[in-house]
Design a protein around this motif. Structure first.
Motif, short mmCIF file in Angstrom:
data_model
loop_
_atom_site.label_atom_id
_atom_site.label_comp_id
_atom_site.label_asym_id
_atom_site.label_seq_id
_atom_site.Cartn_x
_atom_site.Cartn_y
_atom_site.Cartn_z
N HIS A 170 -145.02 38.09 29.75
CA HIS A 170 -145.55 37.65 31.04
C HIS A 170 -145.22 36.19 31.29
O HIS A 170 -144.89 35.47 30.38
N MET A 171 -145.48 35.80 32.51
CA MET A 171 -145.38 34.38 32.82
C MET A 171 -146.73 33.68 32.67
O MET A 171 -146.83 32.49 32.84
N ALA A 211 -143.77 30.61 27.35
CA ALA A 211 -144.55 29.49 27.90
C ALA A 211 -145.81 29.20 27.10
O ALA A 211 -146.37 28.12 27.22
N SER A 256 -149.99 32.42 30.44
CA SER A 256 -150.08 31.83 29.10
C SER A 256 -151.55 31.64 28.75
O SER A 256 -152.43 31.95 29.53
N GLY A 306 -134.19 33.77 34.06
CA GLY A 306 -134.59 32.37 33.90
C GLY A 306 -133.50 31.36 34.21
O GLY A 306 -133.64 30.18 33.86
N THR A 338 -136.49 35.24 37.97
CA THR A 338 -137.58 35.98 37.34
C THR A 338 -137.08 36.80 36.16
O THR A 338 -137.78 37.01 35.19
N VAL A 360 -140.80 35.56 27.90
CA VAL A 360 -141.09 34.24 28.48
C VAL A 360 -141.90 33.47 27.45
O VAL A 360 -142.96 33.94 27.02
N TRP A 383 -141.36 29.72 39.25
CA TRP A 383 -141.59 29.66 37.82
C TRP A 383 -140.92 28.43 37.19
O TRP A 383 -141.52 27.71 36.40
N LEU A 442 -136.97 31.44 29.20
CA LEU A 442 -136.94 32.89 29.42
C LEU A 442 -135.61 33.43 28.90
O LEU A 442 -134.55 32.82 29.16
N LYS A 458 -148.10 29.44 36.84
CA LYS A 458 -147.14 29.87 35.84
C LYS A 458 -147.10 28.77 34.76
O LYS A 458 -148.07 28.61 34.05
N GLN A 459 -146.01 28.01 34.68
CA GLN A 459 -145.94 27.11 33.51
C GLN A 459 -146.68 25.78 33.67
O GLN A 459 -146.43 24.84 32.92
#
Lengths: 530, 530
Positions: free
Chosen positions: B85-86, B497, B88, B269, B266, B495, B294, B422, B323-324
């Motif tokens: 997933h994105m 992250a 975390s 990356g 997506t 991913v 992202w 990613l 996301k990150q």
């Protein structure tokens, strides 16, 4: 990396703040939000830095700073005397549940990142659908959890809900047909050309929410094609006039794509004649959407749901749970009468929303979304229909009481009677009231306008000053009050959804307004000298 | 009414659950979310009731029930071994802050219901704008808090951000002109007629996010008018091909409304060549949008922000803080290079969003919105640029490490190298790998296709089984891996992250996949018999 593994320390600054919040939410807000309003320009001084700081801050320093700069100058939306908003006090259990929701950090766009939250959201949509449409058990057994159907869509709020409904209406009208691939695929110009329409239109009363104009812009229909139909004196759309408008448009080869009924207008709280609108939509063969973003919660009252009779004939219905369903901000919904409707906006992608999946994201305007459905689910179970019956009935009856209280004052004037729990009024000194009535009786538009203009200034003055004093808050808007020679006026607007608002508070709001009126040196002297 | 005034009781069921959550979030999730996956059809059995219950439930009963039916079967999105997933792990302080945010229940649509939250949100947008565009102090002094300007718009997520950007692009292109009132007012058909275009198009690589198709549908442009331009082998758009496509379209009198660069696709990356895209947009005189939903967070790393060079030339940029940037779900943003841009979608209403007000709602797609900006603000201050530098750099370097680890195995194949954090890969037994390489060298498309089809089945089997076992999770997608005769294949997608994901966990993920592969009885035997 320690911030990702540290426990919350109960004795830290943030821990203590949270404890106060949990133990006594109303007390916390009352204590920490300053009453007297600081001018926005002053507040802005604390938010001038435009560079992300290089060095990390201690959580405790940050929390302390935010208590001073942000929390202190936020709005006490749940105060019982803040009756100008549609937000209310919240039941205490939504706070720990919200924290759990954030900690779980699900993403409802797809099963892979939400798992049980997906059937939960579908269940909430099913329950809301049943509240509106009351279909039978086999209906919900067949469609509630079906991968290729949906009973509605969750979204951040009523605006996205209304946009979604009209998006579906547009795409169903201009659907694929023979070689033509439909508006979704080929765009609006080719679609209109294929179907031979010169334009599309959406009909709604002048009291329709501004989000409809936004939807018309976004969908390529154009704001001018939202045709505003006048209301009768009761702020309900004049259906005969809407029929005339529709006939005029169709004669010009402009297709009526949808008619929108409002169930609880934002400014006066009135409900359009939904049955008649349903009949009209049937005649026109167009989509019938009901915007019940605010009023829809009243369906939870067996005593008053008859006020929305006809809503079950709507093709789609918008309801915000964050308004009178006592759920925190960010819980909008649109419900679809026909579980097939959402297929008009269905979309797929490779890595998610694969065909046949139950991913909710394939039929929503938004992509990633939090698990807000959990909070609606919690309120539906913990409050229950019996609890909502009491909450809604009390609100409506309190509004009726306040309407009578206002009408009984010789220096206040009711501008719109409460049908649900929203009403509008203004302060009009007794002497001015009789002069205004005389001018109206004499059909003297110029004189009425002269008085109204001064009253508008006075109303704005009172509203602003009352807000700044911080004891209570009513909002204001411009409407055409009953018996005002069709002239627009500024009025106070009150929403009585907060269960903690007492009759005493309502009396105090009027008393305060009367006192503030005396302080006005610009309009009141002129009014009294008329 | 007691639920509105009761304190949260620390010893109640919900109080205890919350305490566990606060004291040890990761432990709470690990303990309460069951590892082994229950089939969705089983989970759905707990969400069958379609009638809102009549009687209220006790909060403790409800909480207990939800722990069993909902929480236990939600997704452990923050687990260090859930690298598909994105989402975390979250820093602990966002939990109490979220609770505060919910308790305050501000509505950011207008000042009246958000007060200090409005300048706070504008500040966050200013800081993010500065991160992307790095304008000077007078710029932010002039525009950050200006009523008739905005540096960006907050929204629920990247999809709404992308829609907003393209909405602005469309309205700016088809703006009012002489007697023509513009697309917002008059609709798309009249606008195209006025400007003499036969159609509009949006150019983006085949790796563009599915939300762009949604935007094209919604805006009336049509999904077919999203022109997908092939990528080079590195999953970056081929700018020469995009130029050709644009020239072909313009020759057909189809106006290129916008080109979209992807900064962190997506599925792989990768980052498009943003400078070259900016040049192309300039030549075409069209809007240049960068979807960095992202990847945008990588701008917070001084070491790696050069990877996104050229983003500062974009007219608009999408970034998701959820996301990150380690903010909980529901914090999307679109940033505008020119503070005037948002005026193309500006709207007003009587009771709110009055002209000249600083109400944020006059320039956003959504209406009512919660105060999520507060959580972004908190992360920016508490983590700081220095903290993000470490987080982002670690992620990128971990992904590079994992890429090398995969490449070093003789039974795994890297499908796309990590540019950010990613990457994609698949399990290919050593023997099959050499056969595949031979077939590719011989340019034997049929043979490559035969092998790929079997590998696709195996990859899907491994991914599904690994998810069900609940120890770790990678996602899967379909892409064209490098050196695969341009054939599409199913690959694992990872991913990295989460700062808690260790090198040991990465090794375990591969080991587990290798073990699961052995269990496959459908595809593996055929592959080995080739």
């Amino acid at each position: 990396m320690r911030i990702f593994t540290l426990p919350e320390a109960p004795n830290s600054t943030l821990g203590k703040i949270e404890k106060n919040l949990s133990e006594n939410l109303m007390g916390f807000l009352k204590e920490n939000i300053v009453a007297v309003e600081k001018p926005l320009s002053e507040i802005e001084k604390d938010f001038q830095a435009y560079q992300i700081p290089a060095a990390p801050s201690f959580v405790s320093d940050y929390a302390e700073q935010m208590m001073q700069t942000l929390i202190a100058h936020s709005v006490h939306t749940s105060a019982p005397s803040f009756i100008g908003h549609m937000t209310s006090a919240l039941p205490y259990f939504v706070l720990p549940l919200s924290k759990m929701m954030v900690g779980l950090n699900q993403n409802l766009v797809k099963i892979e990142t939400s798992k049980a939250f997906t059937p939960l959201e579908r269940q909430v949509l099913g329950m809301m659908h049943h509240m509106v449409y009351g279909q039978n058990e086999p209906f919900y057994e067949s469609w509630m959890h079906s991968a290729s159907h949906s009973l509605g869509a969750f979204c951040s709020g009523g605006t996205v809900a209304n946009i979604t409904a009209l998006w579906i209406a547009r795409n169903r009208l201009l659907k694929p047909d023979g070689d033509f691939k439909g508006v979704a695929q080929s765009g609006l110009m080719r679609a209109l050309r294929h179907y031979g329409y010169d334009d599309l239109a959406i009909l709604v009363s002048t009291r329709g929410h501004y989000s409809l104009g936004k939807a018309a812009d976004l969908l390529g229909i154009g704001r001018d094609n939202i045709v505003s139909v006048p209301c009768a004196a009761d702020n309900k759309v004049d259906v005969a006039k809407m029929r005339e408008a529709a006939e005029r448009l169709e004669a010009q080869n402009i297709k009526v794509m949808a008619i929108v009924g409002v169930a609880g207008t934002t400014e006066t709280g009135n409900i359009d004649p939904l049955k008649e609108l349903a009949d009209l939509a049937e005649q026109l063969g167009c989509h019938f959407h009901v915007d019940a973003a605010w009023g829809g919660a009243s369906l939870l009252s067996n005593k008053y749901r008859h006020l929305l009779a006809g809503i079950e004939r709507a093709d789609s219905v918008t309801i915000d749970a964050h308004k009178q369903m006592y759920v925190p901000m960010g819980a909008g919904m649109v419900l679809f009468k026909d579980p097939e409707f959402a297929n008009a906006i269905k979309h797929h992608a490779e890595y998610i929303l694969r065909k046949g999946s139950k991913d909710l994201g394939s039929q929503t305007l938004e992509g990633s979304r939090p698990g807000m459905a959990m909070l609606v689910h919690a309120c539906l179970q913990v409050i229950g229909r019996d609890g909502y019956e009491i909450l809604i009935n009390n609100s409506l009856e309190k509004a009726r009481y306040f309407g009578e209280l206002i009408a009984a004052q010789d220096d206040f004037q009711l501008a719109s009677r409460p049908e649900l729990c929203l009403l509008t009024y203004r302060y009009v000194p007794a002497k001015v009231q009789s002069q205004l009535n005389e001018a109206i009786a004499a059909n003297d538009a110029a004189r009425v306008s002269e008085i109204n203009t001064l009253l508008d200034g006075l109303t704005k003055f009172i509203q602003k000053r009352q807000r700044e004093q911080g004891k209570s808050f009513v909002s204001r808007t411009r409407i055409i009050p009953a018996n005002n020679l069709e002239q627009t006026s500024v009025v106070f607007r009150v929403v009585l959804a907060n269960p903690l608002t007492s009759k005493e508070i309502l009396q105090q709001v009027l008393d305060e307004q009367r006192e503030i009126a005396k302080l006005d040196t610009r309009f009141l002297p002129k009014l009294l000298a008329l």
